[in-house]
Design a protein around this motif. Structure first.
Motif, PDB file in Angstrom:
ATOM      1  N   ASP A  49      55.823  42.748  46.902  1.00 61.13           N
ATOM      2  CA  ASP A  49      55.213  43.580  45.866  1.00 61.13           C
ATOM      3  C   ASP A  49      54.171  42.887  44.993  1.00 61.13           C
ATOM      4  OD1 ASP A  49      56.999  45.582  46.628  1.00 61.13           O
ATOM      5  OD2 ASP A  49      58.526  44.884  45.236  1.00 61.13           O
ATOM      6  N   HIS A  50      54.147  41.566  44.985  1.00 64.27           N
ATOM      7  CA  HIS A  50      53.366  40.877  43.973  1.00 64.27           C
ATOM      8  C   HIS A  50      52.333  39.919  44.557  1.00 64.27           C
ATOM      9  CE1 HIS A  50      56.989  42.194  41.743  1.00 64.27           C
ATOM     10  NE2 HIS A  50      56.112  42.365  40.766  1.00 64.27           N
ATOM     11  N   LEU A  51      51.454  39.494  43.678  1.00 62.15           N
ATOM     12  CA  LEU A  51      50.358  38.597  44.019  1.00 62.15           C
ATOM     13  C   LEU A  51      50.129  37.698  42.807  1.00 62.15           C
ATOM     14  CD1 LEU A  51      48.147  38.422  46.376  1.00 62.15           C
ATOM     15  CD2 LEU A  51      46.686  39.735  44.810  1.00 62.15           C
ATOM     16  N   VAL A  52      49.909  36.407  43.060  1.00 64.27           N
ATOM     17  CA  VAL A  52      49.498  35.494  41.991  1.00 64.27           C
ATOM     18  C   VAL A  52      48.055  35.100  42.253  1.00 64.27           C
ATOM     19  CG1 VAL A  52      49.887  33.258  40.886  1.00 64.27           C
ATOM     20  CG2 VAL A  52      51.838  34.621  41.644  1.00 64.27           C
ATOM     21  N   THR A  53      47.248  35.113  41.217  1.00 58.60           N
ATOM     22  CA  THR A  53      45.848  34.742  41.361  1.00 58.60           C
ATOM     23  C   THR A  53      45.447  33.737  40.274  1.00 58.60           C
ATOM     24  OG1 THR A  53      45.147  36.630  40.009  1.00 58.60           O
ATOM     25  CG2 THR A  53      45.170  36.943  42.403  1.00 58.60           C
ATOM     26  N   ALA A  54      44.432  32.970  40.572  1.00 52.27           N
ATOM     27  CA  ALA A  54      43.799  32.078  39.597  1.00 52.27           C
ATOM     28  C   ALA A  54      42.358  31.890  40.030  1.00 52.27           C
ATOM     29  CB  ALA A  54      44.517  30.738  39.512  1.00 52.27           C
ATOM     30  N   ARG A  55      41.538  31.474  39.083  1.00 48.06           N
ATOM     31  CA  ARG A  55      40.115  31.290  39.386  1.00 48.06           C
ATOM     32  C   ARG A  55      39.655  29.904  38.921  1.00 48.06           C
ATOM     33  NH1 ARG A  55      37.694  35.794  41.152  1.00 48.06           N
ATOM     34  NH2 ARG A  55      38.778  37.780  40.818  1.00 48.06           N
ATOM     35  N   TRP A  56      38.658  29.390  39.629  1.00 47.31           N
ATOM     36  CA  TRP A  56      38.053  28.105  39.263  1.00 47.31           C
ATOM     37  C   TRP A  56      36.546  28.260  39.251  1.00 47.31           C
ATOM     38  CZ3 TRP A  56      34.406  24.861  41.279  1.00 47.31           C
ATOM     39  CH2 TRP A  56      34.372  23.544  40.807  1.00 47.31           C
ATOM     40  N   SER A  57      35.925  27.644  38.260  1.00 49.13           N
ATOM     41  CA  SER A  57      34.462  27.532  38.258  1.00 49.13           C
ATOM     42  C   SER A  57      34.097  26.126  37.841  1.00 49.13           C
ATOM     43  CB  SER A  57      33.821  28.556  37.307  1.00 49.13           C
ATOM     44  OG  SER A  57      34.001  28.158  35.967  1.00 49.13           O
ATOM     45  N   ALA A  58      32.915  25.723  38.193  1.00 49.44           N
ATOM     46  CA  ALA A  58      32.463  24.378  37.845  1.00 49.44           C
ATOM     47  C   ALA A  58      32.389  24.181  36.344  1.00 49.44           C
ATOM     48  CB  ALA A  58      31.105  24.121  38.490  1.00 49.44           C
ATOM     49  N   ASP A  59      32.241  25.264  35.591  1.00 42.63           N
ATOM     50  CA  ASP A  59      32.122  25.167  34.134  1.00 42.63           C
ATOM     51  C   ASP A  59      33.468  25.116  33.433  1.00 42.63           C
ATOM     52  OD1 ASP A  59      29.339  25.240  34.292  1.00 42.63           O
ATOM     53  OD2 ASP A  59      29.303  27.438  34.201  1.00 42.63           O
ATOM     54  N   THR A  60      34.457  25.866  33.956  1.00 43.08           N
ATOM     55  CA  THR A  60      35.725  26.026  33.220  1.00 43.08           C
ATOM     56  C   THR A  60      36.915  25.362  33.884  1.00 43.08           C
ATOM     57  OG1 THR A  60      36.253  28.112  34.342  1.00 43.08           O
ATOM     58  CG2 THR A  60      34.907  28.238  32.331  1.00 43.08           C
ATOM     59  N   GLY A  61      36.801  24.988  35.162  1.00 47.69           N
ATOM     60  CA  GLY A  61      37.972  24.504  35.878  1.00 47.69           C
ATOM     61  C   GLY A  61      38.909  25.655  36.208  1.00 47.69           C
ATOM     62  N   TRP A  62      40.191  25.350  36.426  1.00 53.23           N
ATOM     63  CA  TRP A  62      41.172  26.387  36.774  1.00 53.23           C
ATOM     64  C   TRP A  62      41.568  27.180  35.533  1.00 53.23           C
ATOM     65  CZ3 TRP A  62      41.857  27.976  41.477  1.00 53.23           C
ATOM     66  CH2 TRP A  62      41.639  27.101  42.545  1.00 53.23           C
ATOM     67  N   GLN A  63      41.668  28.505  35.698  1.00 50.11           N
ATOM     68  CA  GLN A  63      42.066  29.371  34.589  1.00 50.11           C
ATOM     69  C   GLN A  63      42.600  30.693  35.139  1.00 50.11           C
ATOM     70  OE1 GLN A  63      38.643  30.394  32.224  1.00 50.11           O
ATOM     71  NE2 GLN A  63      37.407  31.029  33.977  1.00 50.11           N
ATOM     72  N   ASP A  64      43.183  31.473  34.238  1.00 50.62           N
ATOM     73  CA  ASP A  64      43.614  32.853  34.499  1.00 50.62           C
ATOM     74  C   ASP A  64      44.703  32.943  35.566  1.00 50.62           C
ATOM     75  OD1 ASP A  64      41.683  33.688  32.660  1.00 50.62           O
ATOM     76  OD2 ASP A  64      40.161  33.961  34.216  1.00 50.62           O
ATOM     77  N   LEU A  65      45.636  31.988  35.597  1.00 49.59           N
ATOM     78  CA  LEU A  65      46.775  32.126  36.506  1.00 49.59           C
ATOM     79  C   LEU A  65      47.602  33.314  36.056  1.00 49.59           C
ATOM     80  CD1 LEU A  65      48.434  30.758  38.863  1.00 49.59           C
ATOM     81  CD2 LEU A  65      49.817  29.745  37.040  1.00 49.59           C
ATOM     82  N   ALA A  66      47.855  34.258  36.971  1.00 47.16           N
ATOM     83  CA  ALA A  66      48.547  35.486  36.583  1.00 47.16           C
ATOM     84  C   ALA A  66      49.305  36.071  37.755  1.00 47.16           C
ATOM     85  CB  ALA A  66      47.548  36.512  36.039  1.00 47.16           C
ATOM     86  N   LEU A  67      50.457  36.650  37.469  1.00 48.36           N
ATOM     87  CA  LEU A  67      51.236  37.428  38.428  1.00 48.36           C
ATOM     88  C   LEU A  67      50.930  38.897  38.213  1.00 48.36           C
ATOM     89  CD1 LEU A  67      53.716  37.608  40.481  1.00 48.36           C
ATOM     90  CD2 LEU A  67      55.107  37.996  38.447  1.00 48.36           C
ATOM     91  N   GLY A  68      50.650  39.607  39.297  1.00 45.43           N
ATOM     92  CA  GLY A  68      50.396  41.031  39.192  1.00 45.43           C
ATOM     93  C   GLY A  68      50.866  41.745  40.444  1.00 45.43           C
ATOM     94  N   PRO A  69      50.669  43.047  40.516  1.00 45.18           N
ATOM     95  CA  PRO A  69      51.068  43.785  41.714  1.00 45.18           C
ATOM     96  C   PRO A  69      50.171  43.436  42.904  1.00 45.18           C
ATOM     97  CG  PRO A  69      49.852  45.205  40.223  1.00 45.18           C
ATOM     98  CD  PRO A  69      50.073  43.917  39.481  1.00 45.18           C
ATOM     99  N   LEU A  70      50.725  43.532  44.092  1.00 47.16           N
ATOM    100  CA  LEU A  70      49.922  43.340  45.297  1.00 47.16           C
ATOM    101  C   LEU A  70      48.798  44.367  45.311  1.00 47.16           C
ATOM    102  CD1 LEU A  70      49.667  41.855  48.052  1.00 47.16           C
ATOM    103  CD2 LEU A  70      51.005  43.735  49.022  1.00 47.16           C
ATOM    104  N   ARG A  71      47.603  43.916  45.582  1.00 55.46           N
ATOM    105  CA  ARG A  71      46.449  44.813  45.544  1.00 55.46           C
ATOM    106  C   ARG A  71      45.385  44.294  46.494  1.00 55.46           C
ATOM    107  NH1 ARG A  71      46.324  41.267  41.436  1.00 55.46           N
ATOM    108  NH2 ARG A  71      44.367  40.226  40.914  1.00 55.46           N
ATOM    109  N   GLU A  72      44.413  45.128  46.791  1.00 54.35           N
ATOM    110  CA  GLU A  72      43.295  44.712  47.607  1.00 54.35           C
ATOM    111  C   GLU A  72      42.313  43.910  46.768  1.00 54.35           C
ATOM    112  OE1 GLU A  72      41.652  48.199  49.359  1.00 54.35           O
ATOM    113  OE2 GLU A  72      43.314  48.454  50.770  1.00 54.35           O
ATOM    114  N   LEU A  73      41.583  43.025  47.425  1.00 55.06           N
ATOM    115  CA  LEU A  73      40.542  42.258  46.767  1.00 55.06           C
ATOM    116  C   LEU A  73      39.194  42.931  46.992  1.00 55.06           C
ATOM    117  CD1 LEU A  73      41.565  38.631  47.819  1.00 55.06           C
ATOM    118  CD2 LEU A  73      42.205  39.866  45.733  1.00 55.06           C
ATOM    119  N   SER A  74      38.383  42.963  45.963  1.00 53.33           N
ATOM    120  CA  SER A  74      37.039  43.527  46.077  1.00 53.33           C
ATOM    121  C   SER A  74      36.050  42.376  46.185  1.00 53.33           C
ATOM    122  CB  SER A  74      36.726  44.385  44.843  1.00 53.33           C
ATOM    123  OG  SER A  74      35.406  44.889  44.915  1.00 53.33           O
ATOM    124  N   LEU A  75      35.313  42.325  47.302  1.00 46.35           N
ATOM    125  CA  LEU A  75      34.395  41.215  47.553  1.00 46.35           C
ATOM    126  C   LEU A  75      32.975  41.723  47.785  1.00 46.35           C
ATOM    127  CD1 LEU A  75      36.494  39.026  50.027  1.00 46.35           C
ATOM    128  CD2 LEU A  75      36.258  38.743  47.553  1.00 46.35           C
TER     129      LEU A  75
END
Length: 351
Positions: free
Chosen positions: A25-51
């Motif tokens: 049922d669930h998905l964990v996501t996080a994002r990295w950028s060269a400016d901020t490093g790793w951030q926004d680690l979060a658990l949420g419902p399983l969902r499709e990714l928009s690319l």
């Protein structure tokens, strides 16, 4: 093929989840950028990714992944098997592809969040496990040919049963003579997405020849046995356990490492050395090689009964599962389910 993403695990999926479709049922996501490093680690419902169609990973292949499993324990709890080893390999894969390294503790935090949330999908069926798939890919929208500056980490899971169907018996395999899986100095020893698509044509030819998997040989001489699909190989030779030594061309499997340790504890003589196709064929003919099996996170321990090589074929032992294969599979499952003392601290308990 139907994919289960319902809030309540259906009895049909729990009875026969197969491999790779009964997502939880669930998905964990996080994002990295060269400016901020790793951030926004979060658990949420399983969902499709928009690319965006210009997402860098879709064009240049900066994508790595891992595979690990959580198991119901002897006491009814849940534990993940050797996750820190997967975290370390995930970091090595990312570094090889000029991607940011996900810190081990962030990997473990994400794992705890997901497995704790989706542990109810696990039952006491000993054939089932929660297969956890970490994925990192270049999510920057930019088609300049360079390493990306933005990445996304995703952690998902599915309920898994046997990789080769019901696992009722030994598999038949085909030796690949026309193609190589990896090259010296390449990426054969890391888990990047680009390693797998080039193998699919040979896998199709193997299926058409009545085989379940492909044996990959070294890319230089096409003589030395390296892998079965993406699994490591073991041979029982004159009673000793033999596995090809790591060359950098294929993955240093965590299941491989586990079996080497379990075999040594059980008193088997263990050797890491090259094994050629001729060695394999002649050893089966003479009776020196009595068993061959493959191992991996998905396949666990899978016996090999018959080998096709061009127009010929040979049988391993009696063609049935041998006693060493059976004993090591049992030992592996006992370690994963907490039925053995955890002397190596392989189990990561989930509250």
């Amino acid at each position: 093929m139907t994919v289960s993403t319902t809030a309540e695990p259906s009895s049909r999926y729990l009875a026969d989840p197969g491999h790779g479709t009964a997502f939880t049922d669930h998905l964990v996501t996080a994002r990295w950028s060269a400016d901020t490093g790793w951030q926004d680690l979060a658990l949420g419902p399983l969902r499709e990714l928009s690319l965006h169609p210009g997402t860098s990973a879709l064009h240049y292949g900066q994508a790595v992944f891992e595979g690990l499993k959580a198991f119901v324990q002897q006491d009814g709890g849940v534990a993940v098997f050797r996750p820190r080893d997967n975290a370390a390999r995930f970091a090595r894969s990312a570094a090889r592809l000029a991607m940011p390294v996900l810190p081990d503790e962030l990997f473990m935090t994400a794992l705890d969040l997901l497995v704790r949330a989706d542990a109810p999908w696990l039952t006491d069926n000993p054939q089932h496990a929660l297969y956890v798939r970490p994925l990192m890919f270049a999510s920057e929208v930019n088609l300049l040919m360079r390493e990306a500056t933005e990445f996304t980490f995703v952690l998902m899971a599915f309920v898994a049963a046997g990789y080769f169907g019901d696992g009722a018996g030994p598999v038949t395999v085909m030796i690949a003579r026309d193609h190589a899986r990896a090259l010296p100095g390449g990426t054969g020893d890391v888990k990047c997405a680009a390693n797998y698509a080039p193998t699919l044509l040979t896998q199709r030819r193997a299926r058409e020849a009545g085989c379940q998997q492909v044996v990959w040989l070294d890319p230089d001489e096409r003589r030395w046995v390296e892998e079965l699909g993406a699994m490591n190989l073991f041979f029982v030779v004159d009673g000793a356990l033999v596995t090809p030594r790591l060359t950098g061309n294929f993955l240093p499997g965590i299941t491989r490492d586990t079996l080497l340790a379990l075999a040594a504890r059980a008193g088997y003589e263990v050797r890491e050395r090259p094994v050629s196709v001729d060695d394999w064929r002649e050893g089966c003919r003479s009776g020196a090689i009595t068993e061959t099996f493959a191992c991996g996170t998905a396949a666990t321990v899978t016996p090999i009964g018959r080998v096709r090589d061009g127009d010929g074929a040979f049988t391993v032992g009696t063609g049935n599962e041998g006693p060493v294969t059976a004993a090591l599979r049992t030992a592996l499952l006992d370690a994963q389910h907490g039925r053995l003392p955890d002397v190596s601290h392989w189990l990561h308990r989930i509250d």
